[in-house]
Design a protein around this motif. Structure first.
Motif, mmCIF file in Angstrom:
data_model
loop_
_atom_site.group_PDB
_atom_site.id
_atom_site.type_symbol
_atom_site.label_atom_id
_atom_site.label_comp_id
_atom_site.label_asym_id
_atom_site.label_seq_id
_atom_site.Cartn_x
_atom_site.Cartn_y
_atom_site.Cartn_z
ATOM 1 N N ILE A 1 0.838 -1.280 -0.060
ATOM 2 C CA ILE A 1 0.601 -0.054 -0.277
ATOM 3 C C ILE A 1 0.832 0.805 -0.324
ATOM 4 O O ILE A 1 2.130 1.372 1.156
ATOM 5 N N ALA A 2 1.131 2.349 -1.370
ATOM 6 C CA ALA A 2 1.728 3.389 -1.008
ATOM 7 C C ALA A 2 1.194 4.571 -0.103
ATOM 8 O O ALA A 2 -0.336 4.792 0.295
ATOM 9 N N GLU A 3 1.719 5.328 0.525
ATOM 10 C CA GLU A 3 0.988 5.687 1.276
ATOM 11 C C GLU A 3 1.009 7.257 0.426
ATOM 12 O O GLU A 3 1.583 7.499 0.151
ATOM 13 N N ARG A 4 0.300 8.139 1.226
ATOM 14 C CA ARG A 4 -0.667 9.635 1.143
ATOM 15 C C ARG A 4 0.041 10.449 2.245
ATOM 16 O O ARG A 4 -0.206 9.680 3.517
ATOM 17 N N GLU A 5 0.247 11.609 1.873
ATOM 18 C CA GLU A 5 0.169 12.906 2.971
ATOM 19 C C GLU A 5 -0.819 13.209 2.177
ATOM 20 O O GLU A 5 -2.041 13.470 1.729
ATOM 21 N N PHE A 6 -2.193 13.875 3.370
ATOM 22 C CA PHE A 6 -3.218 14.711 4.167
ATOM 23 C C PHE A 6 -3.189 15.545 4.997
ATOM 24 O O PHE A 6 -2.011 15.830 6.225
ATOM 25 N N ASP A 7 -4.216 16.815 4.697
ATOM 26 C CA ASP A 7 -3.255 18.213 5.199
ATOM 27 C C ASP A 7 -4.397 17.743 6.807
ATOM 28 O O ASP A 7 -5.174 17.274 6.371
ATOM 29 N N ARG B 1 -15.680 23.822 -8.554
ATOM 30 C CA ARG B 1 -13.975 23.986 -7.602
ATOM 31 C C ARG B 1 -14.735 23.006 -6.476
ATOM 32 O O ARG B 1 -15.212 22.612 -5.416
ATOM 33 N N ILE B 2 -13.218 22.152 -6.836
ATOM 34 C CA ILE B 2 -13.101 20.848 -5.210
ATOM 35 C C ILE B 2 -12.687 22.124 -4.346
ATOM 36 O O ILE B 2 -11.863 22.990 -4.571
ATOM 37 N N SER B 3 -13.196 21.886 -3.451
ATOM 38 C CA SER B 3 -13.433 22.924 -1.688
ATOM 39 C C SER B 3 -12.309 22.154 -0.725
ATOM 40 O O SER B 3 -12.854 22.652 0.132
ATOM 41 N N GLY B 4 -13.212 21.164 -1.139
ATOM 42 C CA GLY B 4 -12.549 19.827 0.185
ATOM 43 C C GLY B 4 -11.766 18.645 -0.758
ATOM 44 O O GLY B 4 -12.312 18.366 -1.654
ATOM 45 N N VAL B 5 -11.221 18.250 -0.029
ATOM 46 C CA VAL B 5 -10.307 16.869 -0.750
ATOM 47 C C VAL B 5 -10.219 15.158 0.990
ATOM 48 O O VAL B 5 -10.166 15.937 2.219
ATOM 49 N N TYR B 6 -10.706 14.565 0.550
ATOM 50 C CA TYR B 6 -10.954 13.257 1.040
ATOM 51 C C TYR B 6 -9.453 13.167 2.585
ATOM 52 O O TYR B 6 -8.255 13.718 1.766
ATOM 53 N N GLY B 7 -10.089 12.327 3.507
ATOM 54 C CA GLY B 7 -8.376 12.535 4.247
ATOM 55 C C GLY B 7 -7.852 13.887 5.149
ATOM 56 O O GLY B 7 -7.320 13.295 5.704
ATOM 57 N N SER B 8 -8.237 15.241 4.204
ATOM 58 C CA SER B 8 -8.173 16.094 5.736
ATOM 59 C C SER B 8 -8.386 16.015 6.845
ATOM 60 O O SER B 8 -9.601 15.265 7.193
ATOM 61 N N GLN B 9 -8.165 16.793 7.873
ATOM 62 C CA GLN B 9 -8.484 16.637 8.851
ATOM 63 C C GLN B 9 -8.003 17.371 9.733
ATOM 64 O O GLN B 9 -7.258 18.735 9.740
ATOM 65 N N ARG B 10 -8.929 18.122 10.777
ATOM 66 C CA ARG B 10 -9.188 19.655 11.842
ATOM 67 C C ARG B 10 -8.753 18.953 13.430
ATOM 68 O O ARG B 10 -9.616 17.861 13.733
ATOM 69 N N ILE B 11 -7.845 19.883 13.858
ATOM 70 C CA ILE B 11 -7.352 18.878 15.501
ATOM 71 C C ILE B 11 -8.528 20.078 16.267
ATOM 72 O O ILE B 11 -7.238 20.980 16.193
ATOM 73 N N LEU B 12 -9.687 20.209 16.779
ATOM 74 C CA LEU B 12 -9.733 21.702 17.399
ATOM 75 C C LEU B 12 -9.532 21.301 18.989
ATOM 76 O O LEU B 12 -10.024 20.568 20.069
ATOM 77 N N ASN B 13 -9.513 22.567 19.001
ATOM 78 C CA ASN B 13 -9.398 22.604 21.049
ATOM 79 C C ASN B 13 -8.164 21.440 20.972
ATOM 80 O O ASN B 13 -7.769 20.930 22.078
ATOM 81 N N GLY B 14 -7.260 20.877 20.449
ATOM 82 C CA GLY B 14 -6.279 19.959 20.796
ATOM 83 C C GLY B 14 -6.993 18.156 20.308
ATOM 84 O O GLY B 14 -6.667 17.894 20.663
ATOM 85 N N ASN B 15 -8.535 18.266 20.545
ATOM 86 C CA ASN B 15 -9.094 17.503 19.439
ATOM 87 C C ASN B 15 -8.955 16.573 18.727
ATOM 88 O O ASN B 15 -9.888 17.687 17.896
#
Length: 281
Positions: free
Chosen positions: A96-102, A155-169
């Motif tokens: 499995i090739a790994e990807r970098e996610f935002d 227009r692409i405005s969001g992509v698969y795999g991106s993630q937010r860390i909200l208040n450390g969670n």
């Protein structure tokens, strides 16, 4: 003995040592798709063959087609094994090739915006029960093997795999592909299938459609302003199914297109033919 056939993508992976053979016996199945995190891999063997991914047997259609998904967080390799009616066997480890996610960190948010109140959480759980029931179907449809098109222009405005860390969670990763466009922009079926769910007002996803493409492959369409199909309806590639909106938890009008192989989330953008969706006129 049959001739081994590999798609161009699979051949490139083989040459780059992405495939590590453990048992090599003819015949090999056709494989379409690059083995990367978030991929959906479509295969084809003899109709009488049995196919396993690691220890799980896959569904094989009358045409010999089968499918499986690779999750965002899968690492290492999976073992694909094909057993033919005459006793011949083929198996390989697929690296499995790994990807970098935002990944984005957002601190200082009021906690009430991070954690919904109990009443809203109860409504979300009820919506999830409906979604789970819609996907709790294993059909013989083979629409997944016919290819996919873009479901909307924009227009692409969001992509698969991106993630937010909200208040450390860490929040759940974004599982869809977002296409931003004005409210009312048409949404088309990216592949044929059967409509398993239509819901106009889910808490998070607003107007929602789920389409079954067969063999546990489902497309979900979120935040719709209008829905033009009914549950149980059969749709073909390119049929109008709805209109883009900003319903549910959305900051603006867009289509959130998500795809599942059973409980595995896969990346829709890996399945469409061009890097960007068609632009609005």
């Amino acid at each position: 003995m049959h001739k081994r056939i590999l798609t161009l993508a699979a051949t490139m992976l083989l040459l780059s040592h992405t495939y590590v053979a453990t048992v090599q016996a003819e015949p090999a199945p056709e494989l379409q798709g690059e083995v990367v995190q978030g991929a959906m891999i479509v295969g084809k063997a003899a109709a009488s063959a049995r196919v396993w991914l690691n220890d799980s047997e896959l569904q094989v259609g009358d045409s010999g087609h089968f499918v499986f998904g690779i999750s965002r967080d899968d690492v290492g390799a999976v073992l694909l094994r094909v057993e033919y009616a005459d006793g011949a066997e083929w198996q390989q480890e697929l690296a499995i090739a790994e990807r970098e996610f935002d990944i984005q960190r957002v601190d200082g948010l009021p906690q009430r915006t991070v954690t919904p109140n109990p009443e809203v959480q109860a409504l979300i759980r009820a919506d999830n029960v409906k979604i789970g029931a819609a996907r709790n179907v294993v059909s013989d449809r083979l629409n997944f093997s016919e290819g996919f098109i873009w479901p909307a222009a924009g227009r692409i405005s969001g992509v698969y795999g991106s993630q937010r860390i909200l208040n450390g969670n860490p929040s759940a990763p974004h599982w869809g592909l977002d296409i931003a466009a004005p409210t009312g922009t048409p949404v088309y079926a990216p592949a044929g299938g059967e409509v398993r769910l239509t819901a106009p007002d889910m808490v998070l996803s607003g107007g929602t459609i789920i389409i079954d493409h067969g063999h546990n492959i489902f497309s979900s369409f979120l935040h719709l302003y209008a829905i033009h199909v009914e549950e149980g309806q059969i749709v073909n590639t390119g049929d109008l199914i709805g209109e883009i909106g900003a319903t549910g938890r959305a900051t603006g009008p867009h289509l959130d297109w998500r795809m599942n192989w059973g409980g595995v989330r896969v990346d829709p953008q890996l399945l469409v033919p061009t890097p960007k969706p068609p632009q609005l006129n």
